[in-house]
Design an enzyme around this catalytic site. Sequence first.
Site, PDB file in Angstrom:
ATOM      1  N   LYS A   1       0.842  -1.199   0.000  1.00  0.00           N
ATOM      2  CA  LYS A   1       0.000   0.000   0.000  1.00  0.00           C
ATOM      3  C   LYS A   1       0.885   1.259   0.000  1.00  0.00           C
ATOM      4  O   LYS A   1       2.079   1.176   0.310  1.00  0.00           O
ATOM      5  CB  LYS A   1      -0.924  -0.018   1.229  1.00  0.00           C
ATOM      6  CG  LYS A   1      -0.194  -0.020   2.569  1.00  0.00           C
ATOM      7  CD  LYS A   1      -1.131  -0.387   3.721  1.00  0.00           C
ATOM      8  CE  LYS A   1      -0.395  -0.378   5.040  1.00  0.00           C
ATOM      9  NZ  LYS A   1      -1.176  -1.011   6.121  1.00  0.00           N
TER      10      LYS A   1
ATOM     11  N   TYR B   1      15.837  30.395   8.283  1.00  0.00           N
ATOM     12  CA  TYR B   1      14.648  31.037   8.838  1.00  0.00           C
ATOM     13  C   TYR B   1      14.668  31.018  10.362  1.00  0.00           C
ATOM     14  O   TYR B   1      15.014  30.004  10.974  1.00  0.00           O
ATOM     15  CB  TYR B   1      13.384  30.303   8.383  1.00  0.00           C
ATOM     16  CG  TYR B   1      13.004  30.513   6.938  1.00  0.00           C
ATOM     17  CD1 TYR B   1      12.637  31.774   6.469  1.00  0.00           C
ATOM     18  CD2 TYR B   1      12.978  29.445   6.052  1.00  0.00           C
ATOM     19  CE1 TYR B   1      12.268  31.965   5.139  1.00  0.00           C
ATOM     20  CE2 TYR B   1      12.602  29.620   4.725  1.00  0.00           C
ATOM     21  CZ  TYR B   1      12.251  30.889   4.276  1.00  0.00           C
ATOM     22  OH  TYR B   1      11.880  31.066   2.973  1.00  0.00           O
TER      23      TYR B   1
HETATM   24  C1  LIG Z   1      -0.361  -2.054   6.690  1.00  0.00           C
HETATM   25  C2  LIG Z   1      -0.947  -3.321   7.157  1.00  0.00           C
HETATM   26  C3  LIG Z   1      -0.114  -4.421   7.426  1.00  0.00           C
HETATM   27  C4  LIG Z   1       1.396  -4.369   7.370  1.00  0.00           C
HETATM   28  O1  LIG Z   1       1.895  -3.923   8.598  1.00  0.00           O
HETATM   29  P1  LIG Z   1       3.494  -3.863   8.857  1.00  0.00           P
HETATM   30  O2  LIG Z   1       3.592  -3.471  10.267  1.00  0.00           O
HETATM   31  O3  LIG Z   1       4.003  -2.822   7.912  1.00  0.00           O
HETATM   32  O4  LIG Z   1       4.013  -5.215   8.548  1.00  0.00           O
HETATM   33  C5  LIG Z   1      -0.730  -5.621   7.770  1.00  0.00           C
HETATM   34  N1  LIG Z   1      -2.072  -5.714   7.857  1.00  0.00           N
HETATM   35  C6  LIG Z   1      -2.896  -4.662   7.625  1.00  0.00           C
HETATM   36  C7  LIG Z   1      -4.373  -4.848   7.759  1.00  0.00           C
HETATM   37  C8  LIG Z   1      -2.355  -3.443   7.276  1.00  0.00           C
HETATM   38  O5  LIG Z   1      -3.166  -2.411   7.048  1.00  0.00           O
END
Ligand SMILES: *Cc1c(COP(=O)(O)O)cnc(C)c1O
Length: 380
Positions: A40, A264
């Site tokens: 994702k 800044y």
């Molecule tokens: C993002 C996600 C993961 C992966 O989690 P990590 O800690 O990056 O391994 C697993 N399950 C779900 C439902 C997620 O949304």
Amino acid sequence: MISAYARGTQALIDLDAVRRNVEFFQSMLSPNTALMAVVKADAYGHGVVPVARAVLAAGAQWLGVAAAEEGEELRAAGVSAPILILGASSAEQVRIALQSQLDLTLFDRDTWDAVQHWGSVLKVRPRVHLKVDTGMGRVGVQPQEVAVEWLDRLAESNVTWQGLMSHLATSDSDEQYTQEQLSRFLDVIEQIRQRQVALPPTIHLANSAAALRFPGTHFNLVRVGIGLYGGRPYAGSPRLWPVMQWVSRVTLVKQVPAGTSIGYGRTYVAPADCTVATLAVGYADGYRRAFSNRAAVLIKGARCPVVGRVSMDQITVVVPQGMSVSVGDQAVLLGEDGTEHILVEDLAVWADTISYEILTGISARVPRLHLAKSTEMDRI
Ligand SMILES: *Cc1c(COP(=O)(O)O)cnc(C)c1O
């Protein structure tokens, strides 16, 4: 328009390291447990299509995305592996999911109605994973609703019940709470058995940390994200292969006398004469403003502290005494340089956040360059 490449700020992605991380996770799993690579958010900022090809070539069997559009992009690139949408889907996203043959996560009536509607309109058989809230407190049906409500619904439909899943809140920290969530998940499985309903083929609970720490959470699929990208899933986890090297370039070098203020707000005033280099990266690239006067970069293998405020497109660093630095020299923001390295966890500490937010926050202005010795993945 300025070419981002000529600017010299880019993220180099080592796909061989991604493959080694997949293999490492697989070595922790029983042969009956498959690996879902969670890609994702553009593969946590690493570029989704090349990463997806690399993980599938290394043996991952599933891909996980946050939203239908992310899965659609993978299908358009020719990826045919099963893809699960991990997040919620609107009715419009359900349509996209079914047209792209994506599996859906299900936890509410509205999505269920949309799945039925679009399944019959498009004349396809949707595949759904029922998500149970075992203690994350975010999305998921309540454990007691599974047997009394959802089993009948799933049975009477022309939907394929592909999966049962839940998500862990503390697999990187609180072991006891993780065990509580696991036992609630096992209770749900037991309730289904008692109703003499066949379990769906895919049962999954573990994320990266649980995949490494708690074999009891593996079932027949684990969902691994951060670990594939070389992030440490929990403090004290085994070191994984670093994947991203984020680099920039020196755009100016100047000697400044003691008392000179930098940037800044004049938050840094040189305590002594020193050499200051300016780099072509800023918070618009995802180099966080919180790094101001806290982070360091590596130039020619030497640590150079970030001084003054991070600006939108530039930062300033102090070069160690006696070191010669020129315009055009590379600066490493994340990754190795000689014997020194900056971990994504270091950047996370400097910005009071987590590795995930650093990686996904590197903006689209930073080109991702994918490197791999092997070309095997081109065949996937
Ligand atoms: C993002 C996600 C993961 C992966 O989690 P990590 O800690 O990056 O391994 C697993 N399950 C779900 C439902 C997620 O949304």
